[in-house]
Motif scaffolding. Structure first.
Motif, PDB file in Angstrom:
ATOM      1  N   MET A   1       1.233 -26.380 -17.567  1.00 47.68           N
ATOM      2  CA  MET A   1       1.884 -27.671 -17.739  1.00 47.68           C
ATOM      3  C   MET A   1       3.201 -27.750 -16.970  1.00 47.68           C
ATOM      4  SD  MET A   1       1.072 -27.916 -21.837  1.00 47.68           S
ATOM      5  CE  MET A   1       2.257 -29.224 -22.164  1.00 47.68           C
ATOM      6  N   LEU A   2       3.600 -26.655 -16.317  1.00 46.06           N
ATOM      7  CA  LEU A   2       4.857 -26.625 -15.566  1.00 46.06           C
ATOM      8  C   LEU A   2       4.616 -26.850 -14.075  1.00 46.06           C
ATOM      9  CD1 LEU A   2       6.584 -23.513 -17.210  1.00 46.06           C
ATOM     10  CD2 LEU A   2       7.177 -25.923 -17.569  1.00 46.06           C
ATOM     11  N   PRO A   3       5.559 -27.463 -13.369  1.00 44.51           N
ATOM     12  CA  PRO A   3       5.431 -27.643 -11.913  1.00 44.51           C
ATOM     13  C   PRO A   3       5.879 -26.380 -11.178  1.00 44.51           C
ATOM     14  CG  PRO A   3       7.428 -28.726 -12.690  1.00 44.51           C
ATOM     15  CD  PRO A   3       6.745 -28.164 -13.910  1.00 44.51           C
ATOM     16  N   LEU A   4       4.992 -25.391 -11.120  1.00 43.45           N
ATOM     17  CA  LEU A   4       5.343 -24.096 -10.549  1.00 43.45           C
ATOM     18  C   LEU A   4       5.074 -24.014  -9.050  1.00 43.45           C
ATOM     19  CD1 LEU A   4       4.009 -21.744 -13.381  1.00 43.45           C
ATOM     20  CD2 LEU A   4       6.319 -22.670 -13.062  1.00 43.45           C
ATOM     21  N   ASP A   5       4.386 -25.018  -8.487  1.00 39.99           N
ATOM     22  CA  ASP A   5       4.156 -25.054  -7.049  1.00 39.99           C
ATOM     23  C   ASP A   5       4.161 -26.509  -6.599  1.00 39.99           C
ATOM     24  OD1 ASP A   5       1.644 -26.126  -7.760  1.00 39.99           O
ATOM     25  OD2 ASP A   5       0.703 -24.160  -7.709  1.00 39.99           O
ATOM     26  N   GLU A   6       3.999 -26.737  -5.300  1.00 38.55           N
ATOM     27  CA  GLU A   6       4.129 -28.090  -4.771  1.00 38.55           C
ATOM     28  C   GLU A   6       3.038 -29.019  -5.289  1.00 38.55           C
ATOM     29  OE1 GLU A   6       5.979 -31.182  -2.731  1.00 38.55           O
ATOM     30  OE2 GLU A   6       6.644 -29.205  -3.384  1.00 38.55           O
ATOM     31  N   LYS A   7       1.816 -28.513  -5.438  1.00 37.53           N
ATOM     32  CA  LYS A   7       0.736 -29.364  -5.927  1.00 37.53           C
ATOM     33  C   LYS A   7       0.999 -29.853  -7.347  1.00 37.53           C
ATOM     34  CE  LYS A   7      -3.463 -28.103  -3.403  1.00 37.53           C
ATOM     35  NZ  LYS A   7      -4.830 -27.571  -3.564  1.00 37.53           N
TER      36      LYS A   7
ATOM     37  N   ARG B   1       3.837 -29.947  -8.828  1.00 37.91           N
ATOM     38  CA  ARG B   1       5.049 -30.780  -8.823  1.00 37.91           C
ATOM     39  C   ARG B   1       4.690 -32.225  -8.479  1.00 37.91           C
ATOM     40  NH1 ARG B   1       8.513 -32.754  -5.094  1.00 37.91           N
ATOM     41  NH2 ARG B   1      10.666 -33.133  -5.787  1.00 37.91           N
ATOM     42  N   ILE B   2       3.868 -32.397  -7.445  1.00 37.14           N
ATOM     43  CA  ILE B   2       3.448 -33.748  -7.065  1.00 37.14           C
ATOM     44  C   ILE B   2       2.675 -34.394  -8.209  1.00 37.14           C
ATOM     45  CG2 ILE B   2       1.923 -35.061  -5.529  1.00 37.14           C
ATOM     46  CD1 ILE B   2       2.625 -32.989  -3.338  1.00 37.14           C
ATOM     47  N   GLY B   3       1.798 -33.625  -8.829  1.00 39.61           N
ATOM     48  CA  GLY B   3       1.020 -34.165  -9.928  1.00 39.61           C
ATOM     49  C   GLY B   3       1.890 -34.645 -11.078  1.00 39.61           C
ATOM     50  N   LEU B   4       2.928 -33.880 -11.402  1.00 42.43           N
ATOM     51  CA  LEU B   4       3.808 -34.282 -12.492  1.00 42.43           C
ATOM     52  C   LEU B   4       4.679 -35.472 -12.110  1.00 42.43           C
ATOM     53  CD1 LEU B   4       4.717 -30.803 -13.939  1.00 42.43           C
ATOM     54  CD2 LEU B   4       3.631 -32.666 -15.165  1.00 42.43           C
ATOM     55  N   LEU B   5       5.069 -35.565 -10.830  1.00 41.71           N
ATOM     56  CA  LEU B   5       5.798 -36.753 -10.376  1.00 41.71           C
ATOM     57  C   LEU B   5       4.921 -37.997 -10.540  1.00 41.71           C
ATOM     58  CD1 LEU B   5       7.576 -35.509  -7.120  1.00 41.71           C
ATOM     59  CD2 LEU B   5       8.693 -36.339  -9.208  1.00 41.71           C
TER      60      LEU B   5
ATOM     61  N   GLU C   1       7.294 -29.606 -21.901  1.00 42.84           N
ATOM     62  CA  GLU C   1       7.451 -30.861 -21.184  1.00 42.84           C
ATOM     63  C   GLU C   1       8.909 -31.085 -20.791  1.00 42.84           C
ATOM     64  OE1 GLU C   1       5.564 -34.111 -23.233  1.00 42.84           O
ATOM     65  OE2 GLU C   1       3.646 -33.519 -22.354  1.00 42.84           O
ATOM     66  N   GLY C   2       9.834 -30.660 -21.650  1.00 44.69           N
ATOM     67  CA  GLY C   2      11.248 -30.750 -21.302  1.00 44.69           C
ATOM     68  C   GLY C   2      11.576 -29.871 -20.111  1.00 44.69           C
ATOM     69  N   LEU C   3      11.064 -28.643 -20.100  1.00 42.37           N
ATOM     70  CA  LEU C   3      11.278 -27.743 -18.964  1.00 42.37           C
ATOM     71  C   LEU C   3      10.716 -28.346 -17.680  1.00 42.37           C
ATOM     72  CD1 LEU C   3      10.386 -24.284 -20.577  1.00 42.37           C
ATOM     73  CD2 LEU C   3      12.661 -25.096 -19.934  1.00 42.37           C
ATOM     74  N   ALA C   4       9.519 -28.945 -17.786  1.00 42.52           N
ATOM     75  CA  ALA C   4       8.899 -29.555 -16.607  1.00 42.52           C
ATOM     76  C   ALA C   4       9.755 -30.697 -16.077  1.00 42.52           C
ATOM     77  CB  ALA C   4       7.501 -30.065 -16.963  1.00 42.52           C
ATOM     78  N   THR C   5      10.288 -31.525 -16.972  1.00 41.68           N
ATOM     79  CA  THR C   5      11.142 -32.633 -16.553  1.00 41.68           C
ATOM     80  C   THR C   5      12.389 -32.130 -15.849  1.00 41.68           C
ATOM     81  OG1 THR C   5      10.358 -34.022 -18.379  1.00 41.68           O
ATOM     82  CG2 THR C   5      12.460 -34.626 -17.378  1.00 41.68           C
ATOM     83  N   TYR C   6      12.987 -31.060 -16.364  1.00 40.29           N
ATOM     84  CA  TYR C   6      14.192 -30.528 -15.746  1.00 40.29           C
ATOM     85  C   TYR C   6      13.921 -29.938 -14.363  1.00 40.29           C
ATOM     86  CZ  TYR C   6      16.614 -31.164 -20.192  1.00 40.29           C
ATOM     87  OH  TYR C   6      17.184 -31.698 -21.310  1.00 40.29           O
ATOM     88  N   VAL C   7      12.731 -29.393 -14.167  1.00 38.50           N
ATOM     89  CA  VAL C   7      12.379 -28.924 -12.818  1.00 38.50           C
ATOM     90  C   VAL C   7      12.297 -30.112 -11.868  1.00 38.50           C
ATOM     91  CG1 VAL C   7      10.603 -27.820 -11.405  1.00 38.50           C
ATOM     92  CG2 VAL C   7      11.175 -26.854 -13.629  1.00 38.50           C
ATOM     93  N   LEU C   8      11.650 -31.197 -12.302  1.00 35.87           N
ATOM     94  CA  LEU C   8      11.535 -32.384 -11.457  1.00 35.87           C
ATOM     95  C   LEU C   8      12.901 -32.970 -11.126  1.00 35.87           C
ATOM     96  CD1 LEU C   8       8.473 -34.261 -13.039  1.00 35.87           C
ATOM     97  CD2 LEU C   8       8.505 -32.704 -11.085  1.00 35.87           C
TER      98      LEU C   8
ATOM     99  N   GLY D   1      15.040 -24.413 -11.380  1.00 35.94           N
ATOM    100  CA  GLY D   1      13.849 -24.236 -10.564  1.00 35.94           C
ATOM    101  C   GLY D   1      12.648 -23.788 -11.381  1.00 35.94           C
ATOM    102  N   PRO D   2      11.467 -23.710 -10.742  1.00 38.75           N
ATOM    103  CA  PRO D   2      10.250 -23.279 -11.448  1.00 38.75           C
ATOM    104  C   PRO D   2      10.364 -21.893 -12.060  1.00 38.75           C
ATOM    105  CG  PRO D   2       9.716 -24.262  -9.318  1.00 38.75           C
ATOM    106  CD  PRO D   2      11.193 -24.098  -9.343  1.00 38.75           C
ATOM    107  N   GLU D   3      11.034 -20.974 -11.350  1.00 39.89           N
ATOM    108  CA  GLU D   3      11.158 -19.613 -11.872  1.00 39.89           C
ATOM    109  C   GLU D   3      11.947 -19.585 -13.171  1.00 39.89           C
ATOM    110  OE1 GLU D   3      12.129 -20.585  -8.890  1.00 39.89           O
ATOM    111  OE2 GLU D   3      10.656 -19.697  -7.508  1.00 39.89           O
ATOM    112  N   THR D   4      13.011 -20.392 -13.222  1.00 42.49           N
ATOM    113  CA  THR D   4      13.812 -20.457 -14.447  1.00 42.49           C
ATOM    114  C   THR D   4      13.001 -21.061 -15.589  1.00 42.49           C
ATOM    115  OG1 THR D   4      15.874 -20.661 -13.204  1.00 42.49           O
ATOM    116  CG2 THR D   4      15.907 -21.404 -15.487  1.00 42.49           C
ATOM    117  N   ALA D   5      12.220 -22.105 -15.277  1.00 39.28           N
ATOM    118  CA  ALA D   5      11.385 -22.732 -16.311  1.00 39.28           C
ATOM    119  C   ALA D   5      10.403 -21.720 -16.888  1.00 39.28           C
ATOM    120  CB  ALA D   5      10.642 -23.927 -15.729  1.00 39.28           C
ATOM    121  N   LEU D   6       9.773 -20.938 -16.030  1.00 39.54           N
ATOM    122  CA  LEU D   6       8.806 -19.944 -16.510  1.00 39.54           C
ATOM    123  C   LEU D   6       9.515 -18.851 -17.302  1.00 39.54           C
ATOM    124  CD1 LEU D   6       5.805 -19.299 -16.468  1.00 39.54           C
ATOM    125  CD2 LEU D   6       6.189 -17.962 -14.392  1.00 39.54           C
TER     126      LEU D   6
END
Length: 246
Positions: free
Chosen positions: A96-102, A104-108, A169-176, A181-186
């Motif tokens: 559920m996290l934007p850990l790569d570009e694909k 990230r685009i999907g969550l945007l 979901e909060g972590l994902a929003t903060y990455v966006l 960054g994704p590493e911190t979210a994970l």
């Protein structure tokens, strides 16, 4: 002989054109004509597949959810033959996290849909429907972990499951937003799971206390339900055939 047209593939191509628009500038004010131009087709041809803008938006959201479900299903399948509840939860949550570009685009794209869903009943229903089954699946995994002595029983609740979803979901929003960054979210996700599961292990709990001492395999049907539900919360948009995703 007329050329056979794959209508589903055409509808998906149009959806991907819509995703590119949503990912780059959002959906406010986006018209069928805008999407037709992005897809490189005429407005009349687009309307052959989608009669209205709302019909197109709903199909695109459902399609992106299916792609995300496939990604989460792959993460679960890549685990050990008999994954522990903690491993299953991590696979779903990290999906559920934007850990790569694909992703990230999907969550945007998903964020653009959800902004519209606040005032659109059909989109809101599609966005909300995935939450109860995902919460139930996570709660079932927490209860299984408690049965195995890996988690304090009082933490094996649907409220705890909802906290896992909300935190991720909060972590994902903060990455966006670029807060981290994704590493911190994970890392923060792993820290929360360690706090959730680690205390019981340190006190002498763990898989060794479960009957037989081994891991319990997640039933295939349960994994599918988790993937389908999780797909509604974290989405992946692929590069379109012939055109790169933004």
């Amino acid at each position: 002989m007329p050329k056979k047209v794959d209508h589903e593939a055409r509808r998906q191509e149009i959806s991907e054109a819509l995703w590119r628009i949503a990912g780059s500038r959002g959906l406010d004010g986006t018209s069928l004509r805008d999407v037709a131009a992005e897809a490189g087709i005429s407005l009349g041809r687009l309307q052959h597949y989608f009669r209205t803008r709302d019909e197109m938006l709903l199909f695109a959201l459902q399609h992106i959810n299916r792609l995300a479900a496939d990604r989460i299903r792959e993460r679960i399948a890549a685990l050990a033959e008999e994954p522990t509840p903690r491993e299953v939860l991590r696979a779903c949550l990290s999906g559920m996290l934007p850990l790569d570009e694909k992703s990230r685009i999907g969550l945007l794209v998903g964020a653009a849909y959800y902004a519209r869903a606040v005032h659109d009943e059909a989109l809101r229903a599609e966005a909300k429907n995935g939450i109860p089954p995902l919460r139930t699946f996570f709660a079932d995994q927490l209860r299984l972990a408690a049965d195995r002595g890996e988690l304090p029983p009082e933490r094996a609740t649907e409220d705890e499951a909802m906290l896992l979803i909300s935190m991720t979901e909060g972590l994902a929003t903060y990455v966006l937003l670029g807060v981290h960054g994704p590493e911190t979210a994970l890392r923060l996700l792993d820290l929360h799971l360690e706090n959730l599961f680690g205390a019981q292990r340190a006190a002498g709990g763990g898989a060794e206390r479960a009957a037989g001492g081994g891991a319990v395999r997640t039933a295939p049907g349960e994994a599918d339900r988790a993937a389908e539900a999780g797909g509604r919360r974290g989405a992946e948009a692929p590069a379109s055939s012939g055109r790169a995703a933004p």
